[in-house]
Design a protein around this motif. Sequence first.
Motif, mmCIF file in Angstrom:
data_model
loop_
_atom_site.group_PDB
_atom_site.id
_atom_site.type_symbol
_atom_site.label_atom_id
_atom_site.label_comp_id
_atom_site.label_asym_id
_atom_site.label_seq_id
_atom_site.Cartn_x
_atom_site.Cartn_y
_atom_site.Cartn_z
ATOM 1 N N THR A 2 -9.537 8.291 -6.613
ATOM 2 C CA THR A 2 -9.931 6.881 -6.637
ATOM 3 C C THR A 2 -11.329 6.731 -7.221
ATOM 4 N N ASP A 9 -6.451 3.886 -4.158
ATOM 5 C CA ASP A 9 -5.973 2.696 -4.857
ATOM 6 C C ASP A 9 -4.685 3.026 -5.609
ATOM 7 N N TYR A 21 -14.980 0.219 -0.806
ATOM 8 C CA TYR A 21 -13.880 0.150 -1.761
ATOM 9 C C TYR A 21 -12.649 0.774 -1.127
ATOM 10 N N GLN A 22 -11.507 0.191 -1.407
ATOM 11 C CA GLN A 22 -10.285 0.718 -0.802
ATOM 12 C C GLN A 22 -9.961 2.107 -1.339
ATOM 13 N N ASP A 23 -9.579 2.989 -0.459
ATOM 14 C CA ASP A 23 -9.211 4.341 -0.832
ATOM 15 C C ASP A 23 -7.940 4.727 -0.061
ATOM 16 N N SER A 73 -4.818 -6.232 0.887
ATOM 17 C CA SER A 73 -4.808 -5.124 -0.067
ATOM 18 C C SER A 73 -4.508 -3.796 0.602
#
Length: 419
Positions: free
Chosen positions: A256, A400, A396-398, A195
Amino acid sequence: MNKKTLIARSRKSIATTIVAVIVVVIIVIAAAGIYLATRSSSTTTTTSTTSTTSTTSSTSSTSSSSSSSSSSSSTSTSTSTSTSTINQTAVDEALYQTALSKGETTLVIYSSLTTSQFPSLQEAFNALYPKINLQFTNQAPTTAISTITSQEQAQGYSADIAQFSYSTIYTLYQDKYITPYVSPFESTFPASVSSLLDPLNMSTPTYVLPTVFEYNTQMIKDPPTTLSQLASSTYKGDVIMLDPTTGTSATAYFGTLSDLIGNATVTNFLEQLHTNVAPVLTTSQTTVTSDVASGEYGIGLVGLMTDALPDIQSGAPIGFLNITGLPVMLAYTNTAILAGAQHPDAAKLFIDFCTSPLGQAAIGNISIRFPVNTNVPTTYNLASSLKQYTPGQSTYQDPDAAYFNLATEYTNEYLNIFG
């Protein structure tokens, strides 16, 4: 058959030819024994190495949830195998020679790495490619954008390499200052980090930067645990914050976050923060941490864990705020080739090195930088640091994909609040 038997039979006048045959048989048996022993030793060594690699990969791939840990562990073995099939020298020796044949003996790099961190990466690179001189300049993202833009407009080129957070790379890409290039070593990254890959295929993720809220543990004895508490007048004049109006890391963080907890919630928080707290805005994430560590401010918003950890380890009074509903977000530093690069082949060589197992190991062994490839054993890694310093918080991916679709809108929205 032993020596005594041979002597006895020779004394009985056994034919010399028979003795010769027996000696040959003994030699053949001995050779077979040595061969089998060698194969057994090789098999044992291979098994031991595989076991060590699997253990290391599993440890460094551990995530905050058991299901993620299982997934990372299951992909480690196949990825380790994939990594071993790409030989760094074989991949890049031809590229290295091409760069030299074109006179590309210098590479100009703009990076968010500090002047104390970059030499370790440079030393590792030059151990393989000694004839290319790396000219490094530390740049803050906002400064880098203005510098690169002005240089590109004035002379048609800037540095060869830009190594910054993905939001900065994306901004440069939008302005057509990036020449797309993805390293072949990206294929060796484990599936658990898929991801993180650049969806536009313009650059390659190189290391991971957890973004956090920080506080001075000597100044703030009862730290806030909710957004409403954080935005209260209790902290008026005591907060330094990475400027969210610049379209870089802080903009991506709150954009995000809007996708996670709702844009209205985030906007309301920022408005209350501006009204009640009046945070001092800075364009440097390093300054956020250094000012909290020194006690100039009690709270720092959108700092980097990788900036704070060296200070914590040296005794600085820094802690991380655990705000209800807010995860530790992960920003990714990507390495890209700038448009008009004067040394394009050397630039590709550098990107390949940074994302190869050797380069990832070099990154993970310098002053707390976390490599993207979790299968590479390093001194510092993301999973263990999150577990130790922010236990119980999710990640959490940052940024997105939703943020990038609305990047300009978020920038304008935050300008309306803080402008």
